[in-house]
Design a protein around this motif. Structure first.
Motif, mmCIF file in Angstrom:
data_model
loop_
_atom_site.group_PDB
_atom_site.id
_atom_site.type_symbol
_atom_site.label_atom_id
_atom_site.label_comp_id
_atom_site.label_asym_id
_atom_site.label_seq_id
_atom_site.Cartn_x
_atom_site.Cartn_y
_atom_site.Cartn_z
ATOM 1 N N UNK A 1 14.423 12.243 -6.099
ATOM 2 C CA UNK A 1 15.167 10.975 -6.088
ATOM 3 C C UNK A 1 16.564 11.152 -6.683
ATOM 4 N N UNK A 2 16.633 11.834 -7.847
ATOM 5 C CA UNK A 2 17.933 12.044 -8.498
ATOM 6 C C UNK A 2 18.851 12.919 -7.654
ATOM 7 N N UNK A 3 18.272 13.937 -7.020
ATOM 8 C CA UNK A 3 19.080 14.838 -6.198
ATOM 9 C C UNK A 3 19.641 14.107 -4.985
ATOM 10 N N UNK A 4 18.798 13.300 -4.340
ATOM 11 C CA UNK A 4 19.237 12.601 -3.120
ATOM 12 C C UNK A 4 20.337 11.594 -3.445
ATOM 13 N N UNK A 5 20.131 10.771 -4.482
ATOM 14 C CA UNK A 5 21.156 9.759 -4.809
ATOM 15 C C UNK A 5 22.423 10.445 -5.341
ATOM 16 N N UNK A 6 22.260 11.572 -6.036
ATOM 17 C CA UNK A 6 23.413 12.329 -6.534
ATOM 18 C C UNK A 6 24.217 12.932 -5.401
ATOM 19 N N UNK A 7 23.536 13.365 -4.340
ATOM 20 C CA UNK A 7 24.237 13.959 -3.200
ATOM 21 C C UNK A 7 24.903 12.892 -2.332
ATOM 22 N N UNK A 8 24.270 11.716 -2.241
ATOM 23 C CA UNK A 8 24.831 10.662 -1.381
ATOM 24 C C UNK A 8 26.063 10.026 -2.014
ATOM 25 N N UNK A 9 25.979 9.690 -3.300
ATOM 26 C CA UNK A 9 27.041 8.918 -3.946
ATOM 27 C C UNK A 9 28.267 9.764 -4.308
ATOM 28 N N UNK A 10 29.443 9.159 -4.111
ATOM 29 C CA UNK A 10 30.700 9.760 -4.565
ATOM 30 C C UNK A 10 31.394 8.819 -5.555
ATOM 31 N N UNK B 1 25.139 17.180 -11.429
ATOM 32 C CA UNK B 1 24.188 16.091 -11.231
ATOM 33 C C UNK B 1 22.963 16.560 -10.451
ATOM 34 N N UNK B 2 23.196 17.364 -9.416
ATOM 35 C CA UNK B 2 22.086 17.731 -8.527
ATOM 36 C C UNK B 2 21.316 18.966 -8.996
ATOM 37 N N UNK B 3 21.975 19.880 -9.705
ATOM 38 C CA UNK B 3 21.288 21.119 -10.108
ATOM 39 C C UNK B 3 20.427 20.945 -11.363
ATOM 40 N N UNK B 4 20.892 20.240 -12.424
ATOM 41 C CA UNK B 4 20.049 20.106 -13.619
ATOM 42 C C UNK B 4 18.647 19.533 -13.390
ATOM 43 N N UNK C 1 9.508 4.559 -12.774
ATOM 44 C CA UNK C 1 10.192 3.263 -12.748
ATOM 45 C C UNK C 1 11.647 3.415 -13.186
ATOM 46 N N UNK C 2 11.865 4.201 -14.258
ATOM 47 C CA UNK C 2 13.216 4.405 -14.773
ATOM 48 C C UNK C 2 14.107 5.078 -13.724
ATOM 49 N N UNK C 3 13.607 6.136 -13.103
ATOM 50 C CA UNK C 3 14.402 6.859 -12.097
ATOM 51 C C UNK C 3 14.629 5.977 -10.859
ATOM 52 N N UNK D 1 18.372 2.653 -7.676
ATOM 53 C CA UNK D 1 18.764 1.328 -7.175
ATOM 54 C C UNK D 1 20.200 0.998 -7.580
ATOM 55 N N UNK D 2 20.589 1.413 -8.801
ATOM 56 C CA UNK D 2 21.986 1.220 -9.226
ATOM 57 C C UNK D 2 22.923 1.991 -8.291
ATOM 58 N N UNK D 3 22.520 3.217 -7.941
ATOM 59 C CA UNK D 3 23.317 4.024 -7.019
ATOM 60 C C UNK D 3 23.444 3.360 -5.660
ATOM 61 N N UNK D 4 22.338 2.797 -5.164
ATOM 62 C CA UNK D 4 22.359 2.108 -3.863
ATOM 63 C C UNK D 4 23.232 0.857 -3.940
ATOM 64 N N UNK D 5 23.155 0.138 -5.066
ATOM 65 C CA UNK D 5 23.967 -1.067 -5.255
ATOM 66 C C UNK D 5 25.460 -0.715 -5.232
#
Length: 277
Positions: free
Chosen positions: A30-39, A127-130, A252-254, A259-263
């Motif tokens: 989840x973190x990797x996908x939202x990190x890769x999508x968002x700029x 963001x994506x590697x850690x 739930x936290x992730x 969701x913040x990233x999508x918003x």
């Protein structure tokens, strides 16, 4: 590589280690996908800070991952230079404005937009590697394989991935043993030798290392074949933790972070946060 492990499971007693492998795998994805999508720079910086906090909670020190981080940093810088070399005006195209910092030769002009775009690219690596590193370093290889299988992955691929991670420390130990044997014969490979001599010396280690690895692969594959690995469509797992309260809380936290990233994608009308408007 010094005396530290390149990459591999680090057993500790921390809240992250105690989470189920499935939870850590889903959080990593989840973190990797939202990190890769968002700029969105603000969101990416927050995620990078969140990753640092996770490293602290997992009690993973810089020394234990320094080699991997240096390796990643080298290729990150190489990638940023390549992006500028082939598309020096890509940032201008994305943000729609042009603020020149330095007038170079031909199309190689440095703009604020290009610099900002490449800064975002740089943050993305942090963001994506850690999350991937934390997942690998805090999850037992057997549990890692079971978690991949539990989220729908092929157990054969999961087992192969688990075996690869399990034997990285062994291969590293073989490298050290061969290196010490070479040095005992008078072939200096330490930092006292010149860089060129060390590179040539390490290349001579590659051949015996490859042969020892092939022998190890032959032994493992024969053992798996004798146990009829792959005969059935599914298998049971020795290391598979059930989901507990902390697992549900982490998911739930992730999910909220995502969701913040999508918003922000909606607020920015796209993937890019534009401070030049």
């Amino acid at each position: 590589m010094g005396g530290t492990n390149l990459i591999g499971y680090l057993p500790r007693q921390t809240p992250i280690h105690q989470l189920s492998g499935v939870t850590k795998l889903l959080c990593f994805l989840l973190l990797s996908v939202i990190g890769m999508i968002s700029y969105d720079t603000r969101f990416l910086l927050s995620l990078a800070l969140f990753s640092i906090i996770l490293f602290v909670v997992a009690k993973i020190s810089y020394r234990e991952i320094s080699f991997v981080l240096k390796f990643i940093a080298f290729f990150s810088i190489l990638n940023l230079l390549t992006v500028y070399l082939f598309a020096p005006e890509y940032g201008v195209t994305i943000y729609g404005t042009r603020h020149v910092i330095f007038q170079g030769i031909g199309r190689y002009t440095l703009t604020q937009e290009q610099l900002f775009y490449e800064f975002n690219l740089l943050i993305k690596y942090f963001v994506t590697i850690p999350p991937g590193l934390i997942f690998i370093l805090t999850t037992n290889p057997s549990e890692l394989a079971s978690s991949i299988a539990r989220v729908g992955g092929s157990y054969k691929i999961a087992y192969a991935f688990s075996l690869a991670l399990r034997y990285i420390p062994d291969i590293q130990e073989d490298f050290r043993t061969i290196s010490k044997a070479q040095q005992a014969r008078g072939n200096e490979l330490s930092q006292k030798a010149s860089l060129g001599k060390r590179i040539r010396g390490n290349l001579t280690i590659a051949i015996p290392l490859i042969f020892s690895s092939l022998e190890r692969i032959e032994t493992i594959s024969s053992a798996m074949e004798l146990r009829r690995f792959g005969k059935n469509k599914s298998r049971t797992w020795l290391m598979a933790k059930p989901l507990r309260k902390n697992d549900y809380f982490s998911l739930l936290l992730i999910s909220l972070v995502c969701l913040v990233g999508v918003y922000l994608l909606k607020v920015n009308h796209g993937r890019f946060y534009n401070p030049f408007n």
